[in-house]
Design a protein around this motif. Structure first.
Motif, PDB file in Angstrom:
ATOM      1  N   GLU A  43       0.777  -1.406   0.069  1.00 53.56           N
ATOM      2  CA  GLU A  43      -0.006   0.061  -0.204  1.00 53.56           C
ATOM      3  C   GLU A  43       0.833   1.269   0.128  1.00 53.56           C
ATOM      4  OE1 GLU A  43      -3.506   2.173   2.575  1.00 53.56           O
ATOM      5  OE2 GLU A  43      -2.916   0.194   3.197  1.00 53.56           O
ATOM      6  N   LYS A  73       2.476   6.441  -6.776  1.00 53.93           N
ATOM      7  CA  LYS A  73       1.359   6.963  -7.876  1.00 53.93           C
ATOM      8  C   LYS A  73       1.034   8.268  -7.520  1.00 53.93           C
ATOM      9  CE  LYS A  73       0.783   3.210 -10.511  1.00 53.93           C
ATOM     10  NZ  LYS A  73       1.164   3.252 -12.016  1.00 53.93           N
ATOM     11  N   ALA A  96       0.363 -11.535 -10.741  1.00 54.95           N
ATOM     12  CA  ALA A  96       0.048 -11.835  -9.208  1.00 54.95           C
ATOM     13  C   ALA A  96       0.412 -13.223  -9.038  1.00 54.95           C
ATOM     14  CB  ALA A  96      -1.469 -11.644  -8.843  1.00 54.95           C
ATOM     15  N   SER A 114      -6.241 -12.783  -7.694  1.00 57.37           N
ATOM     16  CA  SER A 114      -6.305 -11.426  -7.507  1.00 57.37           C
ATOM     17  C   SER A 114      -7.484 -10.785  -8.485  1.00 57.37           C
ATOM     18  CB  SER A 114      -5.185 -10.595  -7.703  1.00 57.37           C
ATOM     19  OG  SER A 114      -5.325  -9.228  -7.561  1.00 57.37           O
ATOM     20  N   ASP A 115      -8.234  -9.996  -8.027  1.00 52.25           N
ATOM     21  CA  ASP A 115      -9.263  -9.211  -8.786  1.00 52.25           C
ATOM     22  C   ASP A 115      -8.752  -8.288  -9.821  1.00 52.25           C
ATOM     23  OD1 ASP A 115     -11.159 -10.741  -7.516  1.00 52.25           O
ATOM     24  OD2 ASP A 115     -11.583  -8.936  -5.981  1.00 52.25           O
ATOM     25  N   ARG A 116      -7.434  -7.694  -9.518  1.00 49.91           N
ATOM     26  CA  ARG A 116      -6.787  -6.713 -10.261  1.00 49.91           C
ATOM     27  C   ARG A 116      -5.330  -7.207 -11.102  1.00 49.91           C
ATOM     28  NH1 ARG A 116      -5.846  -1.410  -6.735  1.00 49.91           N
ATOM     29  NH2 ARG A 116      -4.910  -3.048  -5.269  1.00 49.91           N
ATOM     30  N   PRO A 117      -5.178  -7.046 -12.122  1.00 55.31           N
ATOM     31  CA  PRO A 117      -3.741  -7.603 -12.755  1.00 55.31           C
ATOM     32  C   PRO A 117      -2.784  -6.682 -11.860  1.00 55.31           C
ATOM     33  CG  PRO A 117      -4.893  -6.140 -14.169  1.00 55.31           C
ATOM     34  CD  PRO A 117      -6.130  -6.549 -13.216  1.00 55.31           C
ATOM     35  N   ARG A 118      -1.404  -7.583 -11.961  1.00 52.43           N
ATOM     36  CA  ARG A 118      -0.354  -6.863 -11.326  1.00 52.43           C
ATOM     37  C   ARG A 118       0.311  -6.131 -12.425  1.00 52.43           C
ATOM     38  NH1 ARG A 118       3.092  -8.291  -6.211  1.00 52.43           N
ATOM     39  NH2 ARG A 118       4.597  -6.618  -6.411  1.00 52.43           N
ATOM     40  N   THR A 119       0.656  -4.573 -11.918  1.00 55.55           N
ATOM     41  CA  THR A 119       1.188  -4.037 -13.126  1.00 55.55           C
ATOM     42  C   THR A 119       2.297  -3.321 -12.301  1.00 55.55           C
ATOM     43  OG1 THR A 119      -0.184  -2.188 -12.995  1.00 55.55           O
ATOM     44  CG2 THR A 119      -0.861  -3.499 -14.677  1.00 55.55           C
ATOM     45  N   LYS A 142       4.689  -0.358 -10.911  1.00 53.90           N
ATOM     46  CA  LYS A 142       4.465   0.973 -10.352  1.00 53.90           C
ATOM     47  C   LYS A 142       5.078   2.059 -10.659  1.00 53.90           C
ATOM     48  CE  LYS A 142       3.296  -1.575  -5.600  1.00 53.90           C
ATOM     49  NZ  LYS A 142       3.752  -2.874  -6.351  1.00 53.90           N
ATOM     50  N   ALA A 171      -5.516 -12.566 -17.694  1.00 55.03           N
ATOM     51  CA  ALA A 171      -6.491 -12.323 -16.647  1.00 55.03           C
ATOM     52  C   ALA A 171      -7.170 -13.796 -16.210  1.00 55.03           C
ATOM     53  CB  ALA A 171      -7.605 -11.550 -17.133  1.00 55.03           C
ATOM     54  N   ASN A 216      -2.819 -17.093 -11.919  1.00 52.42           N
ATOM     55  CA  ASN A 216      -1.987 -16.620 -10.900  1.00 52.42           C
ATOM     56  C   ASN A 216      -0.680 -17.385 -10.947  1.00 52.42           C
ATOM     57  OD1 ASN A 216      -2.161 -18.631  -8.468  1.00 52.42           O
ATOM     58  ND2 ASN A 216      -4.221 -18.313  -9.204  1.00 52.42           N
TER      59      ASN A 216
END
Length: 332
Positions: A39, A46, A140, A144-149, A151, A167, A170
């Protein structure tokens, strides 16, 4: 006038005295924000939310590629980790030694993440596995609900194969199913616990890491403390003041580790573990040390890897990473 600053960091033992107020930086009212690293990194990289924060060493170096770098670091390293133990394989892939990784498919959460930079560098330098000899798959580790990109924006060097996983996939399950052959990560995939054919590349990783340290004197740095550059440029004195405060907090963290009248931590053989760690790390009383001079060789090696792997636009010198006032290790 007291300078009010926000500080986002996980509540490591070496940060506890800062968090609970036993150590207060002179002239600074520091608000400690206890966030997990994912986090903190996301919000800082960002949105530049915090005045001071823990940052991925690799991500911080990537920000130096920018025309106006948004952060400046101090030589305080809240996270360090030997990463041989975080290389995992599917034994059905025919991998019995590191050299067998050539031609294989390796899953990594992000190409630029610090752990992966160290792992790729070690594989190439110590075991002759060039980054151009494998295929990397990013995504990921767990569902995960979101793809890992990434930062931080970056490109890939010529000859290096990096593919984002589809998508819904994992890396942990892909390793178990044989869709990839290995994972280099900072965390242990759940399939390690559920599938017998998912195991460590180095079953004896403790001995391998101890040998690596004995040979190189490198205890890999993962994270660094970074100040928002706009804050630093307004009050450059705060860099040294913060370094001194973190040094005092680190000193206070050693006392409970060395306390034996009662166990501060739920580790029945803590004394033996500490004794063994000191023996394996050259008998050093303090094996976890901040400061520039003590860590210059570690930083030089990481910066070499970052540049060779196409991340840093040039081979930065360790001195370029930090506020000038923090290059001398006098912090009392």
């Amino acid at each position: 006038m007291v300078l009010k600053l926000s500080f986002a960091c996980w509540d490591y033992d070496r940060m506890k005295a800062i968090e609970d107020g036993r150590v207060k930086p002179e002239g600074i009212d520091l608000t400690f924000l206890n966030y997990r690293v994912e986090e903190t990194f996301f919000r800082q990289l960002k949105f530049h939310e915090f005045d001071v924060s823990e940052l991925s060493l690799s991500s911080y170096v990537l920000t130096l590629n920018q025309e106006n770098p948004p952060f400046i670091a101090i030589p305080v390293f809240p996270s360090r980790f030997f990463r041989h133990q975080n290389m995992y394989i599917n034994t059905n892939s025919g991998i019995t030694k590191p050299q067998d990784l050539q031609g294989k498919r390796i899953g990594i959460p992000e190409y630029q993440m610090t752990a992966s930079v160290w792992q790729r560098g070690i594989m190439e330098e110590d075991f002759g596995v060039p980054i151009t000899s494998v295929q990397f798959f990013t995504g990921a580790i767990e569902p995960s609900d979101r793809p890992r990109t990434s930062k931080v924006a970056h490109s890939y060097p010529p000859g290096v194969s990096v593919t984002a996983i589809p998508a819904g996939k994992n890396l942990s399950q892909m390793l178990a199913d044989g869709e990839i052959d290995a994972i280099f990560s900072a965390t242990k995939p759940s399939s390690f616990h559920t599938h017998d054919h998912v195991t460590n590349l180095f079953p004896n990783f403790k001995e391998v890491e101890a040998e690596y340290y004995a040979r190189t004197s490198i205890f890999p740095i993962m994270h660094v403390i970074a100040i928002k550059r706009s804050v630093y440029e307004k009050d450059p004195w705060l860099a040294k003041v913060l370094q001194k405060a973190f040094a005092r907090s680190m000193e206070m963290a050693w006392e409970p580790i060395e306390q034996r009248a009662a166990l501060r931590y739920m580790l029945p053989w803590l004394d033996d573990h500490v004794t063994e760690t000191r023996r394996l790390m050259g008998g050093k009383e303090r094996y976890w040390v901040d400061g520039f001079q003590e860590n210059k060789h570690v930083l030089e090696k990481f910066l070499e890897y970052s540049y060779k792997q196409g991340l840093a636009k040039r081979r930065f010198k360790p001195e370029e990473l930090f506020a000038p006032s923090c290059l001398e290790d006098y912090v009392v």
